[in-house]
Design an enzyme around this catalytic site. Structure first.
Site, short mmCIF file in Angstrom:
data_model
loop_
_atom_site.label_atom_id
_atom_site.label_comp_id
_atom_site.label_asym_id
_atom_site.label_seq_id
_atom_site.Cartn_x
_atom_site.Cartn_y
_atom_site.Cartn_z
N LEU A 66 0.86 -1.18 0.00
CA LEU A 66 0.00 0.00 0.00
C LEU A 66 0.90 1.23 0.00
O LEU A 66 1.94 1.25 0.66
CB LEU A 66 -0.90 0.02 1.24
CG LEU A 66 -2.09 -0.93 1.26
CD1 LEU A 66 -2.71 -0.98 2.65
CD2 LEU A 66 -3.14 -0.52 0.23
N ASP A 67 0.50 2.27 -0.73
CA ASP A 67 1.26 3.51 -0.73
C ASP A 67 1.31 4.09 0.69
O ASP A 67 0.42 3.82 1.51
CB ASP A 67 0.61 4.53 -1.66
CG ASP A 67 0.69 4.11 -3.13
OD1 ASP A 67 1.70 3.48 -3.50
OD2 ASP A 67 -0.26 4.40 -3.88
N PRO A 68 2.34 4.90 0.99
CA PRO A 68 2.44 5.48 2.34
C PRO A 68 1.18 6.20 2.80
O PRO A 68 0.80 6.11 3.97
CB PRO A 68 3.63 6.43 2.22
CG PRO A 68 4.50 5.80 1.18
CD PRO A 68 3.54 5.20 0.19
N ALA A 108 -1.85 5.52 2.02
CA ALA A 108 -2.98 4.59 2.07
C ALA A 108 -3.04 3.87 3.41
O ALA A 108 -2.05 3.75 4.13
CB ALA A 108 -2.90 3.59 0.93
N ARG A 159 -5.04 5.22 -7.81
CA ARG A 159 -4.65 6.62 -8.04
C ARG A 159 -4.92 7.02 -9.49
O ARG A 159 -5.47 8.09 -9.77
CB ARG A 159 -3.16 6.81 -7.74
CG ARG A 159 -2.82 6.87 -6.27
CD ARG A 159 -1.31 7.00 -6.08
NE ARG A 159 -0.60 5.78 -6.43
CZ ARG A 159 0.52 5.74 -7.16
NH1 ARG A 159 1.02 6.85 -7.67
NH2 ARG A 159 1.12 4.59 -7.39
#
Length: 303
Positions: free
Chosen positions: A45-47, A49, A180
């Site tokens: 997961l992106d930071p 998220a 995104r």
């Protein structure tokens, strides 16, 4: 200095990822909590998220690939009118465009355009490789790389609510989908630009966020949050083997049985222990082992 002694830990931890930290950083923290020799996650997961981040420990790392290939469900918050270089709130602002007056009918019409089979161009801020380097390394240097569109599948895309220039939606999508980018594409279809200010994962394959725990909760009671290896595989048919067939499977043999309901199956030995995943060979009408696990015998200490 004495060599670190790792524990024989096999299982899955359903971590509730907080905002502002990396998936790999959390992976290493969970690994240290359990003192596990092997650990892996099932899709970063992106930071910015949050939400479900399954962590596979020990033998469970053998099925992390199956979870990487799983469909995922997210709740996303899309801020319209402002584009960032990363497509999320952590990025640098690029441009602003006025947002048209929104309506439920307009949003649902646009959403319907993205359901089903879709071609999506992956973002520059991604871990996809170009000439051996992840794209985000080029992006940070201001270098633009042409990327080919890739097929993805959007199973569900539902409007949750909207207010002013902020839209919240839920999406169930195939592996390789960048939410995104989906948000940016939705904004473009609405005649503006946008970026995600929130992304929360609620499902990975058969795993849901119902039993996920924070790192702090796991540190306080780690045994309570160690889930069995077969938890994410409950959608596969269970095959209960006798002693003879168990021995055959454990030695790489194949079984002549009736065609199972699912192409992949779960194998259990006579003691009802989960020993691995099998795969149906349609052309040979045989069931073969795909992933076998070296698990602790019943009664072994997992503390």
């Amino acid at each position: 200095m004495a060599k670190k002694q790792w524990q024989k830990i096999d299982g899955i931890v359903l971590l509730n990822k907080p905002e502002g930290v990396t998936s790999n950083g959390l992976l290493q923290q969970v690994r240290r909590v359990y003192n596990a020799k092997k650990a892996g996650h099932t899709g970063a997961l992106d930071p910015f998220a949050t939400g479900l981040l399954p962590i596979c420990l020990g033998e469970a790392t053998k099925i992390s690939g199956l979870l990487l290939d799983s469909d995922k469900r997210y709740i996303a918050t899309l801020q319209l009118g402002l584009e960032t270089d990363s497509g999320d709130k952590d990025g640098n602002p690029l441009k602003t465009i006025a947002v048209p007056a929104l309506s439920k009918a307009m949003l649902e019409t646009v959403f319907s355009q993205f359901e089903g089979d879709v071609m999506q161009v992956p973002p520059m801020y991604s871990a996809l490789k170009h000439q051996g380097k992840p794209l985000y390394e080029y992006a940070r240097k201001g270098i633009h790389i042409e990327r080919a569109a890739r097929p993805i599948h959007i199973y569900e895309l539902k409007l949750i609510d909207f207010e002013n220039t902020v839209v919240r939606f839920e999406v169930l999508c195939s592996k390789g989908t960048y939410v995104r980018t989906l948000g940016e594409d939705i904004a473009k279809a609405l005649g503006t630009v946008g970026h995600l200010t929130g992304l929360h994962r609620t499902q990975t394959g058969a795993l849901t966020g119902d039993e996920m725990a924070t790192l702090e909760e796991i540190e306080l009671n780690k045994d309570a949050y160690l889930q069995p290896l077969d938890l994410p595989l409950k959608h596969l048919q269970a095959i209960h083997l006798n002693a003879k067939d168990t021995d055959k499977i454990l030695h790489g043999g194949k079984l002549a049985v009736e065609e199972p309901e699912t192409l992949l199956v779960r194998f259990y030995d006579p003691q009802q222990r989960f020993i691995g995943v099998g795969e149906w060979q349609q052309e040979k009408q045989l069931l073969k082992p795909k992933r076998l696990f070296n698990l602790n015998p019943i009664g072994d200490d997992h503390s």
